[in-house]
Design a protein around this motif. Structure first.
Motif, PDB file in Angstrom:
ATOM      1  N   PRO A 348       0.798  -1.231   0.000  1.00  0.00           N
ATOM      2  CA  PRO A 348       0.000   0.000   0.000  1.00  0.00           C
ATOM      3  C   PRO A 348       0.827   1.275   0.000  1.00  0.00           C
ATOM      4  CG  PRO A 348      -0.961  -1.611   1.487  1.00  0.00           C
ATOM      5  CD  PRO A 348       0.333  -2.192   1.025  1.00  0.00           C
ATOM      6  N   ALA A 349       1.894   1.319   0.799  1.00  0.00           N
ATOM      7  CA  ALA A 349       2.718   2.526   0.847  1.00  0.00           C
ATOM      8  C   ALA A 349       3.394   2.781  -0.490  1.00  0.00           C
ATOM      9  CB  ALA A 349       3.760   2.410   1.963  1.00  0.00           C
ATOM     10  N   ALA A 350       3.878   1.719  -1.131  1.00  0.00           N
ATOM     11  CA  ALA A 350       4.523   1.865  -2.434  1.00  0.00           C
ATOM     12  C   ALA A 350       3.519   2.316  -3.483  1.00  0.00           C
ATOM     13  CB  ALA A 350       5.166   0.543  -2.848  1.00  0.00           C
ATOM     14  N   LEU A 351       2.319   1.773  -3.413  1.00  0.00           N
ATOM     15  CA  LEU A 351       1.267   2.170  -4.359  1.00  0.00           C
ATOM     16  C   LEU A 351       0.952   3.647  -4.232  1.00  0.00           C
ATOM     17  CD1 LEU A 351      -0.956   1.407  -6.416  1.00  0.00           C
ATOM     18  CD2 LEU A 351      -2.426   0.856  -4.481  1.00  0.00           C
ATOM     19  N   GLU A 352       0.831   4.141  -3.002  1.00  0.00           N
ATOM     20  CA  GLU A 352       0.492   5.547  -2.814  1.00  0.00           C
ATOM     21  C   GLU A 352       1.605   6.466  -3.302  1.00  0.00           C
ATOM     22  OE1 GLU A 352      -2.417   6.781  -1.988  1.00  0.00           O
ATOM     23  OE2 GLU A 352      -3.089   4.693  -2.019  1.00  0.00           O
ATOM     24  N   LEU A 353       2.858   6.074  -3.116  1.00  0.00           N
ATOM     25  CA  LEU A 353       3.957   6.884  -3.612  1.00  0.00           C
ATOM     26  C   LEU A 353       3.904   7.011  -5.133  1.00  0.00           C
ATOM     27  CD1 LEU A 353       7.017   5.724  -1.468  1.00  0.00           C
ATOM     28  CD2 LEU A 353       5.979   7.994  -1.502  1.00  0.00           C
ATOM     29  N   LEU A 354       3.619   5.898  -5.798  1.00  0.00           N
ATOM     30  CA  LEU A 354       3.534   5.939  -7.254  1.00  0.00           C
ATOM     31  C   LEU A 354       2.333   6.740  -7.724  1.00  0.00           C
ATOM     32  CD1 LEU A 354       4.540   2.253  -8.077  1.00  0.00           C
ATOM     33  CD2 LEU A 354       5.800   4.309  -8.710  1.00  0.00           C
ATOM     34  N   VAL A 355       1.225   6.645  -7.009  1.00  0.00           N
ATOM     35  CA  VAL A 355       0.030   7.409  -7.381  1.00  0.00           C
ATOM     36  C   VAL A 355       0.309   8.903  -7.284  1.00  0.00           C
ATOM     37  CG1 VAL A 355      -2.326   7.973  -6.671  1.00  0.00           C
ATOM     38  CG2 VAL A 355      -1.606   5.586  -6.816  1.00  0.00           C
ATOM     39  N   GLN A 356       1.027   9.309  -6.242  1.00  0.00           N
ATOM     40  CA  GLN A 356       1.364  10.728  -6.094  1.00  0.00           C
ATOM     41  C   GLN A 356       2.302  11.197  -7.193  1.00  0.00           C
ATOM     42  OE1 GLN A 356       2.932  11.311  -2.155  1.00  0.00           O
ATOM     43  NE2 GLN A 356       1.169  10.335  -1.155  1.00  0.00           N
ATOM     44  N   ARG A 357       3.199  10.319  -7.636  1.00  0.00           N
ATOM     45  CA  ARG A 357       4.174  10.715  -8.646  1.00  0.00           C
ATOM     46  C   ARG A 357       3.599  10.670 -10.060  1.00  0.00           C
ATOM     47  NH1 ARG A 357       6.275  12.442 -12.129  1.00  0.00           N
ATOM     48  NH2 ARG A 357       8.473  12.499 -12.749  1.00  0.00           N
ATOM     49  N   CYS A 358       2.755   9.681 -10.348  1.00  0.00           N
ATOM     50  CA  CYS A 358       2.224   9.479 -11.702  1.00  0.00           C
ATOM     51  C   CYS A 358       1.023  10.387 -11.934  1.00  0.00           C
ATOM     52  CB  CYS A 358       1.838   8.020 -11.914  1.00  0.00           C
ATOM     53  SG  CYS A 358       3.200   6.864 -11.767  1.00  0.00           S
ATOM     54  N   GLU A 359       1.304  11.671 -12.116  1.00  0.00           N
ATOM     55  CA  GLU A 359       0.218  12.636 -12.283  1.00  0.00           C
ATOM     56  C   GLU A 359       0.019  13.044 -13.731  1.00  0.00           C
ATOM     57  OE1 GLU A 359       1.847  15.551  -9.765  1.00  0.00           O
ATOM     58  OE2 GLU A 359       1.082  14.666  -7.910  1.00  0.00           O
ATOM     59  N   GLY A 360       0.758  12.435 -14.635  1.00  0.00           N
ATOM     60  CA  GLY A 360       0.636  12.778 -16.038  1.00  0.00           C
ATOM     61  C   GLY A 360      -0.119  11.717 -16.803  1.00  0.00           C
ATOM     62  N   SER A 361       0.487  11.208 -17.869  1.00  0.00           N
ATOM     63  CA  SER A 361      -0.177  10.271 -18.753  1.00  0.00           C
ATOM     64  C   SER A 361       0.006   8.839 -18.275  1.00  0.00           C
ATOM     65  CB  SER A 361       0.374  10.408 -20.172  1.00  0.00           C
ATOM     66  OG  SER A 361       1.718   9.963 -20.222  1.00  0.00           O
TER      67      SER A 361
END
Length: 526
Positions: A348-361
């Motif tokens: 879950p923590a890794a998923l949230e970090l990627l969600v915050q970073r992947c804000e583009g396409s």
């Protein structure tokens, strides 16, 4: 008597070598349907047959060196090349492909099967309907499309940013008499009588996925449907090729007798007056027949520069929907689905970090996850726990490995939590410089206007999910060279730590401070 070897293997081998030598575009334009290869064993010569003197002259002047190279590689340096004109050979090939409802003809003798055109008796492909006249390319000589339908609607991640576009695509792909409960009543009045869907949005937001998924579902429900999935560039090249080879009537018959025409990147037709006229005539014929049309572009029809007014009106008469940058919840579903597709499980923590970073396409998400997979493979650890490379996919990936990944990604915290729009940046910059929006979008050359315009270009490329061509279209420019130059000026002045004058301030202020201030204001608007 000279022995002539004319079997498909010769054309296939030489064609593949020639395509690799010249590139797909030049090969398709000058060889795919206008050149055949025959090996004359007794003369130790390869005969290249073309339909006209024009083609023979072009090949002799521009491509003779490439032809000699591939023939030497295939048959040896002592083999000669002879370019001859054989009008009868190509006239016979064209005579069998005059109607779009007939099966595609086999390629001329010795010629490689054109990319994207199925042979007469294709082998069944798993997951793809067989039989009928279904195809993604409709011109046997120069295929309109050579892409495979890789995406399915079932795999599309639906969220608030794309829900309407997804529902419209499902409705258009469904049989007209369908009673599928998933097709809710509110969408039916929007699509009733409208067989045109125009999807627009930024790069990597799912437009191509929706179009290919729509085409694939229609083929699954109607295996004998006549459809074409192509791009604006491929349509243009096919139209030019039809003119060059005197096959324009056959091209028109094929494209105007379709059940579905899907054109991706239709904005490529901008500034191409003749191609737009031909596309408009085809558009009208398809619409009158009751067939379906799906178009996709990076921007709204009215914002496509040099798009003809009749085409704009046709597009607006259908359903125009926007696919926006995915919100946080949609990004969470996308990252989870893409990771599972690659065989990775994220904590879950890794998923949230990627969600915050992947804000583009979505492409950015795929790139980061691909890099994460590679990092996990070579590091031999997941989330900081030791382990062998062989079990990379067997353990969940934790936040420590994701932190390591993001530490090497430039601009991690430079994009806001929600997507920036063109209007957000324009309004903030105009307010800071006490200018009207029309001043910045116009042609004024006053120093304050030029500086404001440059800042808009720089901030849009830095903060918004927009490329330079998209920014240029939004600002009403013919090409993106001016936008690229404007953003470059700001970058150079930032490197030089220069000061700038703003009408609302009596003294010059550091440009770096002004950029930081405008960035904060844009984020505050969100």
């Amino acid at each position: 008597m000279t022995t002539v070897q004319t079997h498909r293997a010769i054309g296939t081998r030489l064609s593949r070598r020639l395509e690799a030598e010249l590139g797909p575009r030049k090969y398709q334009m000058w060889f795919a349907s206008t050149a055949t290869f025959d090996y004359l064993a007794d003369d130790q010569c390869v005969r290249v047959s073309v339909p006209t003197n024009y083609h023979a002259d072009r090949l002799e002047r521009q491509y003779r060196g490439a032809i000699d190279a591939v023939v030497a590689a295939e048959y040896g340096p002592d083999t000669s090349v002879r370019i001859v004109v054989d009008e009868a050979l190509f006239a016979e090939a064209r005579s069998g492909s005059g109607d779009a409802t007939t099966a595609e003809p086999a390629p001329p003798t010795g010629q490689a099967n054109p990319k994207g055109v199925a042979p007469q008796d294709p082998a069944p492909t798993p997951g793809k309907p067989t039989g009928g006249t279904s195809r993604t390319g409709i011109d046997a000589g120069y295929p309109l499309a050579n892409a495979q339908l890789r995406h399915r609607l079932e795999q599309f991640i639906v969220g608030p940013s794309n829900q309407l576009a997804y529902a419209a695509a499902c409705r258009l792909a469904a049989p007209r008499e369908s009673t599928d409960p998933a097709l809710t009543d509110p969408i039916d009045p929007l699509m009733s009588g409208a067989q045109l869907l125009f999807i627009h949005g930024g790069c990597g937001t799912g437009k191509t996925h929706l179009m290919q998924g729509l085409c694939r579902r229609l083929l699954e429900t109607h295996p004998r449907a006549r459809l074409v999935y192509t791009t604006g560039e491929q349509f243009t090249n096919s139209f030019i090729h039809a003119i060059q080879t005197n096959t324009l009537p056959a091209f028109r018959r094929r494209i105007r007798n379709l059940d579905l025409l899907a054109v991706d990147d239709v904005h490529f037709l901008a500034c191409k007056e003749k191609t737009q006229q031909e596309f408009l005539h085809c558009f009208n014929e398809i619409e009158l027949s009751g067939a379906r049309v799906v178009l996709a572009s990076d921007c709204h029809p009215r914002l496509i520069h040099s798009f003809s007014e009749p085409l704009i009106n046709r597009c607006l008469r259908g359903m125009v929907v926007q696919v926006e940058v995915p919100d946080a919840e949609t990004r969470r579903s996308l990252v989870r689905a893409l990771a599972m597709r690659m065989g990775m499980v994220l904590q879950p923590a890794a998923l949230e970090l990627l969600v915050q970073r992947c804000e583009g396409s979505v492409r950015e998400m795929e790139g980061l996850l691909t890099k994460l997979y590679a990092l996990a493979s070579i590091s031999g650890s997941r989330g900081g726990t030791a382990g062998g490379v062989g079990n990379v996919l067997s353990e969940p990936i934790g936040h420590m490995l994701v932190d390591r990944l993001l530490a090497g990604v430039a601009g991690r915290n430079q994009t806001p939590a929600r997507p920036v729009r063109f209007a957000d940046v324009l309004d903030v910059v105009c307010a800071r410089f006490s200018l009207e929006n029309d001043h910045v979008l116009g042609r004024g050359r006053h120093a304050h206007i030029v500086m404001a315009r440059s800042l808009v270009c720089y901030l849009l490329h830095r903060l918004a999910p927009m490329s330079y061509p998209e920014i240029a279209r939004a600002m009403g420019k013919k090409n993106h060279s001016g936008v690229l130059a404007a953003a470059g000026r700001i970058e150079r002045r930032l490197l030089n730590r220069e000061d700038v004058r703003v009408p609302t301030c009596p003294d010059p202020i550091p440009l770096e401070s002004l950029v930081r201030e405008l960035t904060d204001q844009v984020r505050d608007r969100l």
